[in-house]
Design a protein around this motif. Structure first.
Motif, PDB file in Angstrom:
ATOM      1  N   PRO A 194      12.261  82.547  38.987  1.00 27.72           N
ATOM      2  CA  PRO A 194      13.277  81.602  38.354  1.00 27.72           C
ATOM      3  C   PRO A 194      13.454  81.860  36.429  1.00 27.72           C
ATOM      4  N   LEU A 195      14.442  82.230  35.810  1.00 30.86           N
ATOM      5  CA  LEU A 195      14.613  82.328  35.410  1.00 30.86           C
ATOM      6  C   LEU A 195      14.784  81.339  34.104  1.00 30.86           C
ATOM      7  N   SER A 196      15.011  80.076  34.127  1.00 29.39           N
ATOM      8  CA  SER A 196      15.577  78.779  33.736  1.00 29.39           C
ATOM      9  C   SER A 196      14.147  78.049  33.924  1.00 29.39           C
ATOM     10  N   ALA A 197      13.007  78.761  33.196  1.00 27.15           N
ATOM     11  CA  ALA A 197      11.951  77.746  33.033  1.00 27.15           C
ATOM     12  C   ALA A 197      11.987  76.687  32.423  1.00 27.15           C
ATOM     13  N   SER A 198      13.050  76.493  31.437  1.00 22.15           N
ATOM     14  CA  SER A 198      12.949  75.313  30.102  1.00 22.15           C
ATOM     15  C   SER A 198      13.600  74.373  30.779  1.00 22.15           C
ATOM     16  N   GLY A 199      14.654  75.102  32.155  1.00 21.92           N
ATOM     17  CA  GLY A 199      15.231  73.616  32.495  1.00 21.92           C
ATOM     18  C   GLY A 199      16.288  73.174  31.428  1.00 21.92           C
ATOM     19  N   ILE A 200      16.906  73.870  30.283  1.00 22.31           N
ATOM     20  CA  ILE A 200      17.976  73.741  29.909  1.00 22.31           C
ATOM     21  C   ILE A 200      19.205  73.208  31.033  1.00 22.31           C
ATOM     22  N   SER A 201      19.873  72.435  30.436  1.00 25.76           N
ATOM     23  CA  SER A 201      20.848  71.961  30.790  1.00 25.76           C
ATOM     24  C   SER A 201      22.163  71.529  29.991  1.00 25.76           C
ATOM     25  N   PHE A 202      23.419  72.795  29.856  1.00 23.99           N
ATOM     26  CA  PHE A 202      24.325  72.135  29.019  1.00 23.99           C
ATOM     27  C   PHE A 202      25.871  71.908  29.535  1.00 23.99           C
ATOM     28  N   ARG A 203      25.266  72.154  30.523  1.00 23.12           N
ATOM     29  CA  ARG A 203      26.862  71.417  31.587  1.00 23.12           C
ATOM     30  C   ARG A 203      28.105  72.875  31.251  1.00 23.12           C
ATOM     31  N   ARG A 204      28.013  73.046  30.883  1.00 20.46           N
ATOM     32  CA  ARG A 204      29.279  73.774  30.189  1.00 20.46           C
ATOM     33  C   ARG A 204      30.314  73.683  31.683  1.00 20.46           C
ATOM     34  N   GLY A 205      31.384  74.415  31.062  1.00 22.15           N
ATOM     35  CA  GLY A 205      32.748  74.089  32.412  1.00 22.15           C
ATOM     36  C   GLY A 205      33.307  73.039  32.863  1.00 22.15           C
ATOM     37  N   LEU A 206      32.038  71.837  33.120  1.00 19.35           N
ATOM     38  CA  LEU A 206      32.001  70.936  33.857  1.00 19.35           C
ATOM     39  C   LEU A 206      33.570  69.906  32.468  1.00 19.35           C
ATOM     40  N   SER A 207      33.856  70.089  32.312  1.00 13.92           N
ATOM     41  CA  SER A 207      33.830  68.956  30.622  1.00 13.92           C
ATOM     42  C   SER A 207      35.842  68.986  30.804  1.00 13.92           C
ATOM     43  N   THR A 208      35.678  68.749  31.938  1.00 14.01           N
ATOM     44  CA  THR A 208      37.254  68.052  32.436  1.00 14.01           C
ATOM     45  C   THR A 208      37.520  66.537  31.394  1.00 14.01           C
ATOM     46  N   SER A 209      36.764  66.304  30.107  1.00 10.73           N
ATOM     47  CA  SER A 209      37.316  65.262  29.827  1.00 10.73           C
ATOM     48  C   SER A 209      38.433  64.239  30.277  1.00 10.73           C
ATOM     49  N   ALA A 210      37.972  62.968  30.429  1.00 10.57           N
ATOM     50  CA  ALA A 210      39.063  62.508  30.973  1.00 10.57           C
ATOM     51  C   ALA A 210      39.588  62.084  29.492  1.00 10.57           C
ATOM     52  N   SER A 211      38.938  61.815  28.427  1.00 12.50           N
ATOM     53  CA  SER A 211      39.783  60.948  27.147  1.00 12.50           C
ATOM     54  C   SER A 211      39.754  62.197  26.307  1.00 12.50           C
ATOM     55  N   THR A 212      40.667  61.807  25.355  1.00 15.67           N
ATOM     56  CA  THR A 212      41.804  62.608  24.472  1.00 15.67           C
ATOM     57  C   THR A 212      41.355  62.253  23.567  1.00 15.67           C
ATOM     58  N   ILE A 213      40.220  62.740  22.246  1.00 10.41           N
ATOM     59  CA  ILE A 213      40.300  62.344  21.182  1.00 10.41           C
ATOM     60  C   ILE A 213      40.831  62.758  19.905  1.00 10.41           C
ATOM     61  N   TYR A 214      40.767  62.015  19.453  1.00 10.40           N
ATOM     62  CA  TYR A 214      41.840  62.439  17.677  1.00 10.40           C
ATOM     63  C   TYR A 214      40.853  61.668  16.200  1.00 10.40           C
ATOM     64  N   ALA A 215      40.994  62.938  15.708  1.00  7.87           N
ATOM     65  CA  ALA A 215      40.389  62.318  14.274  1.00  7.87           C
ATOM     66  C   ALA A 215      40.708  63.051  12.939  1.00  7.87           C
ATOM     67  N   LEU A 216      41.013  63.257  12.011  1.00  5.35           N
ATOM     68  CA  LEU A 216      41.170  63.366  10.315  1.00  5.35           C
ATOM     69  C   LEU A 216      40.554  64.542   9.594  1.00  5.35           C
ATOM     70  N   SER A 217      40.824  65.591   9.886  1.00  2.00           N
ATOM     71  CA  SER A 217      40.417  66.548   9.770  1.00  2.00           C
ATOM     72  C   SER A 217      40.242  66.894   8.545  1.00  2.00           C
ATOM     73  N   THR A 218      40.842  66.357   7.664  1.00  2.00           N
ATOM     74  CA  THR A 218      40.421  66.565   6.386  1.00  2.00           C
ATOM     75  C   THR A 218      39.699  65.704   5.853  1.00  2.00           C
ATOM     76  N   ALA A 219      39.546  65.822   4.234  1.00  2.00           N
ATOM     77  CA  ALA A 219      38.504  64.254   3.770  1.00  2.00           C
ATOM     78  C   ALA A 219      39.673  63.193   3.783  1.00  2.00           C
ATOM     79  N   GLN A 220      38.334  62.489   3.120  1.00  2.00           N
ATOM     80  CA  GLN A 220      38.865  60.918   3.457  1.00  2.00           C
ATOM     81  C   GLN A 220      40.204  61.250   2.154  1.00  2.00           C
ATOM     82  N   GLY A 221      40.528  59.938   2.093  1.00  2.00           N
ATOM     83  CA  GLY A 221      40.800  59.769   0.734  1.00  2.00           C
ATOM     84  C   GLY A 221      41.742  60.812  -0.069  1.00  2.00           C
TER      85      GLY A 221
END
Ligand SMILES: Nc1nc2c(c(=O)[nH]1)N(C=O)[C@@H](CNc1ccc(C(=O)N[C@@H](CCC(=O)O)C(=O)O)cc1)CN2
Length: 533
Positions: free
Chosen positions: A5-32
């Motif tokens: 077994p290669l991944s003995a470390s058991g790390i799982s990043f759950r990549r590719g499963l991110s069909t996130s239901a949520s839509t996110i928004y943010a101010l990407s520039t600095a505040q003020g």
């Protein structure tokens, strides 16, 4: 065939499963308050939000800037004109060709606080309208939501959707944190995918070696391969070559570190020599208290600044004086001064050209001579630049207050010669300056910048920034396992050796955030050996 077994470390990043239901928004520039502000929306509802906000049913042209009027949701109780939020430049990046790999909308609005708040409130309100909820219930999803993004969530989604690996993710944060030109250059190599390509190539090579080892183990009894065979020998040669390039890479990271963390520069010298004035000239601002009363700088003033593209952490230290003539507080300051100089990469000894207290040299001279003898970390030896007649610290003298000399043409050469002899410092490293008149400062700064170049000594290489995480994995996992491989191989211990290769490959997978699969090894085996035949 034995499968390890290669991944003995058991790390799982759950990549590719991110069909996130949520839509996110943010101010990407600095505040003020600012001229402009960019609000980013990522997720399935982003296009719908934009259509409603612009009161347009037409889909937006992908990846094209267009000027649109933004409207508030109709719920407003104010006058109709207040329905207009702003005229914004809008962008739509349809999935998967976007930063996050999801649908992204960007709103480039005017950067007033109220504008930004109103637009963001509208994004949230449009996103939560009931109509969407119905569509989502139909598609079988319960928890669809529009919400403000968590820190780093856009990039986290980019990683989850395989738009970036972990080194690129770290590169992006390096770009955002970069304050100096060198930090920026170090970060762009990671952000631009250089590290990803490099680490992936190491991993590919390790998988190839691993395939060779697997073949050697599996078929050795059948007589196709044996330990004394050329394949085993080849894998050892290949691994030693790879190990040495990995070690070189690791050294390069360490050398880059001084540029990234900053060169430690200490100012040392007798009281009232003008250390604080020099610091102020360096910092081009009043950062330290300048006073003509000796002993003002009781504590250490640390200032981060950029000199010639280098990050410098400059410490102004308490003036050195004879211990018997001073109080406890000042004595503590002086102890700290000594410690700061001992830890510094470069020490600038500020000495007044006109001596008020002839006792200065007793203390300063001893201190400077001690510093010159301080052994440096042997690992740092190769970074030390020039063949200065100094053993340890790099000490440069700033001979200050030359404006007070009666006849500097006549007196300066004598003084420089005298100091050079007393402190055993080359005359080239003594810079006559006048902080009051700004004389000689440029020359001193230029010399310092040149010596910083020597300290990092990257030759023609660009600095590379790697996170502590990456450095530790290379140092503690990748390098040791390849070293153990070579030891086992030396003992003809093919099975143990082969495990180390897989361990190293897995460790590199941890760096990039992708775990290796046995499939990869098998793929290489099949392509190279036609096992089924
Ligand atoms: N306005 C704006 N400026 C920005 C960003 C942003 O998100 N918005 N960035 C955010 O960090 C950086 C640019 N990074 C980006 C990285 C990838 C994609 C993107 O759309 N990638 C697609 C298409 C690539 C292509 O055109 O071929 C892809 O990779 O498939 C966009 C921005 C810096 N400047």
């Amino acid at each position: 065939m034995v499968i390890y077994p290669l991944s003995a470390s058991g790390i799982s990043f759950r990549r590719g499963l991110s069909t996130s239901a949520s839509t996110i928004y943010a101010l990407s520039t600095a505040q003020g308050r600012a001229a402009l502000a960019v609000i980013r929306i990522s997720g399935r509802r982003s296009q719908k939000i934009l259509q409603r906000m612009t009161r347009s049913s037409k889909p937006l042209p992908p990846r094209t800037a267009s000027l649109r009027r933004l409207y508030a949701p109709r719920v407003t109780t104010l006058a109709p004109a207040s329905e207009i939020l702003d005229d914004a430049l809008t962008l739509f990046f349809p999935a998967p060709k976007s930063y996050t790999g999801e649908d992204i909308v960007e709103l480039h609005v005017h950067g007033g606080r109220a504008v930004v708040n109103a637009v963001m409130d509208a994004v949230c309100a449009y996103g939560r309208e009931a109509e969407d909820a119905n569509t989502l219930i139909e598609s079988g999803e319960v928890e669809a939501q529009v919400r403000y993004a968590n820190p780093g969530e856009f990039t986290r989604r980019a990683y989850a959707n395989f738009r970036m690996d972990l080194t690129e993710v770290e590169g992006v944060s390096g770009m955002i944190d970069a304050e100096t030109e060198t930090q920026r250059i170090a970060a762009i190599s990671a952000a631009g995918g250089y590290m990803r390509r490099l680490y992936n190539s190491w991993q590919a090579e390790l998988l190839e070696i691993s395939a060779l080892m697997a073949a050697i183990i599996d078929f050795s009894e059948e007589g196709y391969f044996d330990k004394s065979g050329s394949l085993f020998h080849d894998s050892i040669t290949q691994t030693s070559k790879l190990l040495s390039s990995i070690q070189k890479h690791s050294e390069k990271i360490e050398r880059s570190e001084i540029l990234l963390a900053g060169v430690k520069l200490a100012l040392l010298g007798p009281p009232n020599a003008g250390k604080s004035s020099l610091l102020n000239l360096f910092a081009r601002r009043d950062a330290a208290i300048v006073s003509t009363t000796p002993g003002t700088t009781r504590d250490i003033v640390e200032i981060g600044l950029e000199l010639g593209g280098y990050k410098v952490v400059l410490t102004d230290t308490a003036g050195l004086r004879l211990a018997s003539t001073i109080g406890d507080v000042e004595a503590e300051g002086i102890n700290r001064a000594k410690r700061a100089s001992a830890e510094a990469d470069v020490v600038v000894a500020v000495i007044p050209a006109v001596m008020e207290d002839p006792q200065w040299h007793k203390v300063v001279r001893d201190e400077i001579l001690t510093l010159q003898q301080i052994g440096v970390d042997p690992n740092f030896d190769d970074y030390r630049m020039d063949p200065m007649p100094l053993q340890g610290k790099k000490v440069i003298v700033a001979l200050n207050k030359t404006d007070l000399l009666q006849d500097s043409k006549l007196e300066l050469p004598v003084l420089i010669n005298q100091i050079s002899k007393e402190l055993s410092i080359s005359e080239d490293h003594i810079f006559p300056i006048s902080c009051v008149e700004g004389e000689g400062i440029d020359e001193l700064m230029q010399f310092l910048v040149n010596s910083f170049e020597g300290l990092a000594d990257l030759g023609s290489d660009v600095p590379i920034g790697a996170s502590t995480r990456v450095q530790e994995i290379i140092r503690n996992d990748v390098v040791p396992s390849l070293q153990r491989f070579l030891e086992h191989a030396q003992d003809d211990d093919v099975v143990f050796a082969s495990e180390e290769i897989r361990y190293a490959a897995d460790a590199i997978g941890k760096i990039t955030g992708q775990s290796t699969e046995m499939e990869d090894v098998l793929g290489v085996v099949f392509s190279r050996f036609c096992v089924g035949k």
